[in-house]
Design a protein around this motif. Structure first.
Motif, short mmCIF file in Angstrom:
data_model
loop_
_atom_site.label_atom_id
_atom_site.label_comp_id
_atom_site.label_asym_id
_atom_site.label_seq_id
_atom_site.Cartn_x
_atom_site.Cartn_y
_atom_site.Cartn_z
N GLN A 165 -25.76 -112.43 -23.08
CA GLN A 165 -24.87 -111.47 -22.43
C GLN A 165 -23.49 -111.56 -23.05
OE1 GLN A 165 -24.75 -111.94 -18.19
NE2 GLN A 165 -26.71 -110.91 -17.89
N VAL A 210 -20.45 -106.17 -18.29
CA VAL A 210 -21.30 -107.18 -18.91
C VAL A 210 -22.50 -106.45 -19.50
CG1 VAL A 210 -22.73 -109.22 -18.50
CG2 VAL A 210 -20.56 -108.96 -17.29
N TRP A 211 -22.72 -106.66 -20.80
CA TRP A 211 -23.82 -106.02 -21.52
C TRP A 211 -24.85 -107.06 -21.90
CZ3 TRP A 211 -23.88 -100.76 -22.81
CH2 TRP A 211 -22.69 -100.06 -22.59
N ARG A 212 -26.11 -106.69 -21.87
CA ARG A 212 -27.15 -107.54 -22.44
C ARG A 212 -27.05 -107.38 -23.95
NH1 ARG A 212 -30.44 -110.45 -20.23
NH2 ARG A 212 -32.23 -109.94 -21.52
N CYS A 213 -27.21 -108.47 -24.65
CA CYS A 213 -27.08 -108.38 -26.10
C CYS A 213 -28.23 -109.12 -26.77
CB CYS A 213 -25.73 -108.93 -26.57
SG CYS A 213 -25.51 -110.70 -26.32
N ARG A 217 -19.43 -109.87 -22.49
CA ARG A 217 -18.54 -109.11 -21.62
C ARG A 217 -17.54 -108.38 -22.49
NH1 ARG A 217 -17.38 -109.18 -16.31
NH2 ARG A 217 -15.38 -108.27 -15.71
#
Length: 151
Positions: A114, A121-124, A116
């Motif tokens: 994850q 908050v993005w899943r990566c 930010r």
């Protein structure tokens, strides 16, 4: 046997009611399509008021012509009323992130973690890295941000 005749006649107030109904539909829907139809109904009602001997067939014809003219006119001239934007990623938030640097909020383990960025908050996905590592966004894959180690 008697023949009972029925004469159908549209009155001007029928067109005014239709214009009000189309204006109401316009309020509930996006865009400007029903606005032009409502305007055509309003003008048709005014024509019917001025020319009460106009048959219902001719009134419908006037409405059809005015509707087509107003909608086609709007499509032709609407480009003159829009503001051009230099931002080609407007309304495509994920693409706005490309090239940005950020810090991993959670480690990338087995290719997933994850990040930010600003208030989100993005899943990566990317190479396994520890939390707190500076990364750069290199691609968007749906709602998943692809990152690589910055530097």
């Amino acid at each position: 046997m008697s023949d009972i005749g029925f004469t159908f006649q549209l009155e001007f107030w029928h067109w005014m009611i239709l214009a009000a109904a189309l204006a109401g539909i316009e309020i509930l829907t996006p865009g400007f399509f029903f606005l032009w139809l409502g305007g055509a109904a309003l003008v048709t009602g005014i024509v019917a008021l001025i020319l009460p001997s106009l048959t219902w067939e001719n009134q419908v014809l006037v409405f059809a012509v005015l509707s087509a003219a107003s909608v086609l006119g709007w499509y032709k001239f609407r480009g003159h009323f829009t503001t051009p934007s230099n931002d080609s990623t407007l309304n495509r938030r994920g693409e706005q992130l490309l090239g940005r640097s950020a810090t991993l909020s959670e480690p990338i383990i087995n290719g997933r973690g994850q990040i930010r960025i600003d208030d989100t908050v993005w899943r990566c996905e990317g190479p396994d890295l520890a939390a707190g590592t500076q990364v750069k966004v290199v691609a968007m894959r749906g709602a998943m941000v692809a990152v690589e180690k910055a530097g």
